[in-house]
Design a protein around this motif. Structure first.
Motif, short mmCIF file in Angstrom:
data_model
loop_
_atom_site.label_atom_id
_atom_site.label_comp_id
_atom_site.label_asym_id
_atom_site.label_seq_id
_atom_site.Cartn_x
_atom_site.Cartn_y
_atom_site.Cartn_z
N CYS A 1 -2.23 -0.76 16.61
CA CYS A 1 -2.06 -0.35 15.30
C CYS A 1 -0.72 -1.11 14.86
O CYS A 1 0.04 -1.60 15.82
CB CYS A 1 -1.68 1.06 15.18
N VAL B 1 -1.84 8.38 9.63
CA VAL B 1 -2.84 7.66 9.00
C VAL B 1 -2.89 6.17 9.91
O VAL B 1 -3.92 5.67 9.78
CB VAL B 1 -2.18 7.50 7.62
N PHE B 2 -1.87 5.76 10.22
CA PHE B 2 -1.99 4.12 10.58
C PHE B 2 -1.52 4.11 12.11
O PHE B 2 -1.88 3.00 12.41
CB PHE B 2 -0.72 3.50 9.90
N ARG C 1 -6.94 8.70 6.90
CA ARG C 1 -6.96 7.65 8.12
C ARG C 1 -8.56 7.36 8.20
O ARG C 1 -8.74 5.92 8.08
CB ARG C 1 -6.69 8.48 9.37
N VAL D 1 4.14 -0.92 8.88
CA VAL D 1 4.17 0.31 7.96
C VAL D 1 5.78 0.65 8.11
O VAL D 1 6.36 0.58 8.91
CB VAL D 1 3.45 1.14 8.95
N HIS E 1 0.92 -1.11 -0.05
CA HIS E 1 -0.01 -0.09 -0.06
C HIS E 1 1.03 1.29 -0.04
O HIS E 1 1.46 1.54 0.89
CB HIS E 1 -0.87 0.13 1.16
N VAL F 1 -8.76 4.30 5.32
CA VAL F 1 -8.19 2.95 5.63
C VAL F 1 -8.86 2.31 6.62
O VAL F 1 -8.91 1.12 6.71
CB VAL F 1 -6.75 3.09 5.96
N ARG F 2 -9.80 3.12 7.69
CA ARG F 2 -10.57 2.43 8.32
C ARG F 2 -11.79 2.08 7.76
O ARG F 2 -12.52 0.96 8.29
CB ARG F 2 -10.74 3.55 9.63
N SER G 1 -6.98 -0.82 7.44
CA SER G 1 -6.21 -0.63 8.79
C SER G 1 -6.17 -1.86 9.51
O SER G 1 -5.12 -2.14 10.33
CB SER G 1 -6.75 0.33 9.61
N LYS G 2 -7.18 -2.75 9.51
CA LYS G 2 -6.92 -4.02 10.06
C LYS G 2 -5.97 -5.26 9.52
O LYS G 2 -5.63 -6.27 9.88
CB LYS G 2 -8.43 -4.53 10.53
#
Length: 288
Positions: A124, A91-92, A61, A76, A19, A64-65, A70-71
């Motif tokens: 995270c 973001v993460f 952010r 990263v 990503h 991605v959620r 995000s999951k």
């Protein structure tokens, strides 16, 4: 099948999902987009995000959620410059940091004149800083990093252990990397990814690094696909891509493959039984 002629098939364990993210708008981008010479200004040393850049981070952010990304991310990776570090944690990272929490924050409050609250490292993926995915090196002060010890104070829970030198020994005031050198560094970075066990990785980096690196890819694709891979990234743009190990560089076995465990005996499917029988037979001696 010939490259670009149709779909291709690869074992899943020889693929990684990347990503790719360009940082949010930095203070250097505001003037630099109008006049390229503005990137030479010393006032943009290790440029931080603008208020608009932080808005872009907040929007990404949320995305991605909302899409569940995000999951899924295992790791990263970020360039060790202020604007990419801010983007990566914004973001993460986790939610707002509670002082009583028994963990280090990803970012302390107001890091890099952000005016933002501290960010938690809870719930995270791990975030590591890697020199190989830095922006075009040399001449432009905005692309020179500060000492790693300074970043460690601002971003306590980011892992900087892969960076050997505290001071920036890669950036030169009078020598700028060629485009080919940036691309070669990018390819080295991509090859390094195969040494990682993680399968789904977010990479927060820079426009020049992404453009020159990605021009090396997609030559076996339809021209429209090649164009999609190589076009310039907007600030805080995310693109998800799959990278394939064609050279056996990755050594991990698949965690999802299942060999079938067909039991031996008379209940074998007929075609398998015939193959097994032929394998067991001695070579024909010519005698009847």
């Amino acid at each position: 099948m010939d490259g670009g002629a149709g779909p291709s098939l690869f074992p899943l364990h020889r693929c990684k999902t990347l990503h790719l993210v360009r940082h949010g708008q930095g203070i250097h981008n505001v003037d630099g987009d109008k006049n390229y010479k503005a990137y030479l200004s010393p006032e943009y040393f290790d440029a931080h995000l603008t208020p608009l850049g932080w808005q872009q981070v907040d929007n990404l952010r949320k995305h991605v959620r909302a899409c569940g990304l995000s999951k899924k991310i295992d790791l990263v990776i970020t360039s060790p410059l202020l604007r990419t570090l801010q983007t990566a944690v914004g973001v993460f990272g986790g939610e707002g940091y509670a002082d009583k929490a028994d963990v280090l924050p990803l970012m302390v409050a107001n890091a890099g004149n952000s005016g933002r609250a501290a960010i938690s490292s809870l719930n995270c993926p791990p975030i590591i800083a890697v020199e190989h995915c830095r922006e075009h090196l040399g001449v432009h002060p905005c692309d020179k990093r500060r000492n790693i010890s300074d970043y460690q104070f601002l971003f306590p829970a980011i892992d900087f252990s892969l960076i050997e030198n505290d001071e920036d020994v890669l950036w030169k005031a009078d020598i700028r990397e060629t485009k080919d050198e940036v691309a070669a560094r990018g390819l080295k970075f991509m090859n390094w990814l195969w040494t990682r066990k993680e399968k789904e990785i977010a990479i927060v980096t820079h426009s020049g690094f992404l453009f020159h690196t990605l021009t090396l890819f997609g030559n076996d694709c339809h021209p429209f696909v090649k164009k999609e891979i190589c076009k310039h990234f907007a600030n805080c743009e995310l693109r998800s891509m799959v990278i394939v190990d064609r050279s056996m560089a990755g050594s991990n076995d698949s965690t999802t493959n299942y060999p079938g465990k067909i039991p031996s005996g008379l209940d074998l499917p007929s075609d398998v039984a015939v193959e097994n029988k032929l394998e067991r037979e001695e070579p024909d001696s010519g005698f009847t």
